[in-house]
Design an enzyme around this catalytic site. Structure first.
Site, short mmCIF file in Angstrom:
data_model
loop_
_atom_site.label_atom_id
_atom_site.label_comp_id
_atom_site.label_asym_id
_atom_site.label_seq_id
_atom_site.Cartn_x
_atom_site.Cartn_y
_atom_site.Cartn_z
N GLY A 13 0.78 -1.23 0.00
CA GLY A 13 0.00 0.00 0.00
C GLY A 13 0.81 1.28 0.00
O GLY A 13 0.34 2.31 0.49
N ASN A 15 1.51 3.07 -2.62
CA ASN A 15 0.80 4.02 -3.49
C ASN A 15 -0.42 4.60 -2.78
O ASN A 15 -0.71 5.79 -2.92
CB ASN A 15 0.42 3.36 -4.81
N ASN A 108 -5.89 2.11 -12.79
CA ASN A 108 -4.86 1.18 -12.33
C ASN A 108 -3.48 1.81 -12.52
O ASN A 108 -3.29 2.62 -13.43
CB ASN A 108 -4.96 -0.12 -13.13
N HIS A 110 0.58 0.66 -13.09
CA HIS A 110 1.40 -0.50 -13.44
C HIS A 110 2.87 -0.07 -13.54
O HIS A 110 3.16 0.97 -14.14
CB HIS A 110 0.92 -1.11 -14.77
C1 GAR Z 1 3.06 -1.19 -7.50
O1 GAR Z 1 4.38 -1.18 -7.99
C2 GAR Z 1 2.07 -1.28 -8.62
O2 GAR Z 1 2.47 -0.61 -9.79
C3 GAR Z 1 2.03 -2.78 -8.87
O3 GAR Z 1 2.01 -3.31 -7.57
C4 GAR Z 1 2.80 -2.49 -6.71
C5 GAR Z 1 2.01 -2.24 -5.46
O4 GAR Z 1 2.78 -1.57 -4.50
N1 GAR Z 1 0.91 -3.17 -9.66
C6 GAR Z 1 0.97 -4.09 -10.62
O5 GAR Z 1 1.97 -4.74 -10.85
C7 GAR Z 1 -0.32 -4.28 -11.40
N2 GAR Z 1 -0.11 -5.19 -12.47
P1 GAR Z 1 2.07 -0.90 -3.26
O6 GAR Z 1 1.14 -1.95 -2.66
O7 GAR Z 1 3.22 -0.57 -2.34
O8 GAR Z 1 1.33 0.31 -3.75
#
Ligand code: GAR
Length: 204
Positions: A13, A15, A108, A110
């Site tokens: 989490g 982001n 989303n 990515h």
């Molecule tokens: C982030 O790097 C996001 O871009 C990726 O998961 C991570 C979550 O980090 N998402 C994907 O790969 C979607 N295909 P977080 O939980 O620390 O925000």
């Protein structure tokens, strides 16, 4: 215009935290009404609770199929008047019950330049391929994994000798700036999906 957000997470989490912080410091005119996690052990749930945000866990043990979960998520988001749903490390696809309830309103992030390196390991896959430029994409979600109209991308030149951990750290730094920026554009009503499926950002 202040907008109401729902956030979908599965993991740490960071982001979500970046968006919480930019709302708290007044950079973004928005509120987070609900955080939904697909895992009960997601650290992001603790971040949400620390910020006083309501949470809901939709762990596999709570529902028997994805469509059921998405129907429940749609109704919880609607009942709170949510304008946009942000996927922030949400490692499930969204399905028709949720997409139909929030058309072009589910976003989303990515950690690669889509349409390259979709999936759960975008950073590692780009690193292994040996690309010299990668980056971050923020896009509207559709019913395919890591697909849909692109809102914003930011590129990153991969430096010689970087480990994958160094690349990952640089990607996350970009994510934590770019996602709040996009939320700011949404709050300002500047993001429009055109008939041809591309996104236009209206001038400020
Ligand atoms: C982030 O790097 C996001 O871009 C990726 O998961 C991570 C979550 O980090 N998402 C994907 O790969 C979607 N295909 P977080 O939980 O620390 O925000």
């Amino acid at each position: 215009m202040s907008i109401k957000l729902g956030v979908l997470i599965s993991g740490s989490g960071t982001n979500l935290q970046a968006i919480i912080d930019r709302i708290a410091d007044g950079t973004i005119d928005a509120s987070i009404e609900l955080v939904v996690s697909s895992r009960s052990d997601a650290y992001g749930l603790l971040r949400a609770q620390a910020a006083g945000i309501q949470t809901l866990t939709m762990d596999k043990s709570f529902y028997d199929e994805d469509f059921t979960a998405d129907r429940i998520i749609a109704s919880e988001m609607r009942s709170r008047g949510v304008d946009y749903i942000l996927m922030a490390g949400y490692m499930r696809m969204v399905h028709d019950p949720l997409l139909a309830a929030f058309p072009n309103r589910i976003v989303n992030i990515h950690p690669a330049l889509l349409p390259s390196f979709k999936g759960a390991h975008g950073i590692q896959d780009a690193y292994n391929y040996g690309v010299k430029v990668t980056g971050v994409t923020v896009h509207f979600a559709d019913n395919r994994y890591d697909c849909g109209p692109i809102i914003a991308q930011r590129a990153l030149a991969v430096q010689e000798g970087w480990t994958v951990d160094e690349l990952e750290a640089e990607i996350h730094k970009i994510e934590h700036v770019l996602y709040p920026e996009v939320v700011g554009l949404l709050a300002a009503g500047r993001v429009h999906v055109c008939d041809n499926g591309t996104v236009e950002i209206a001038p400020a």
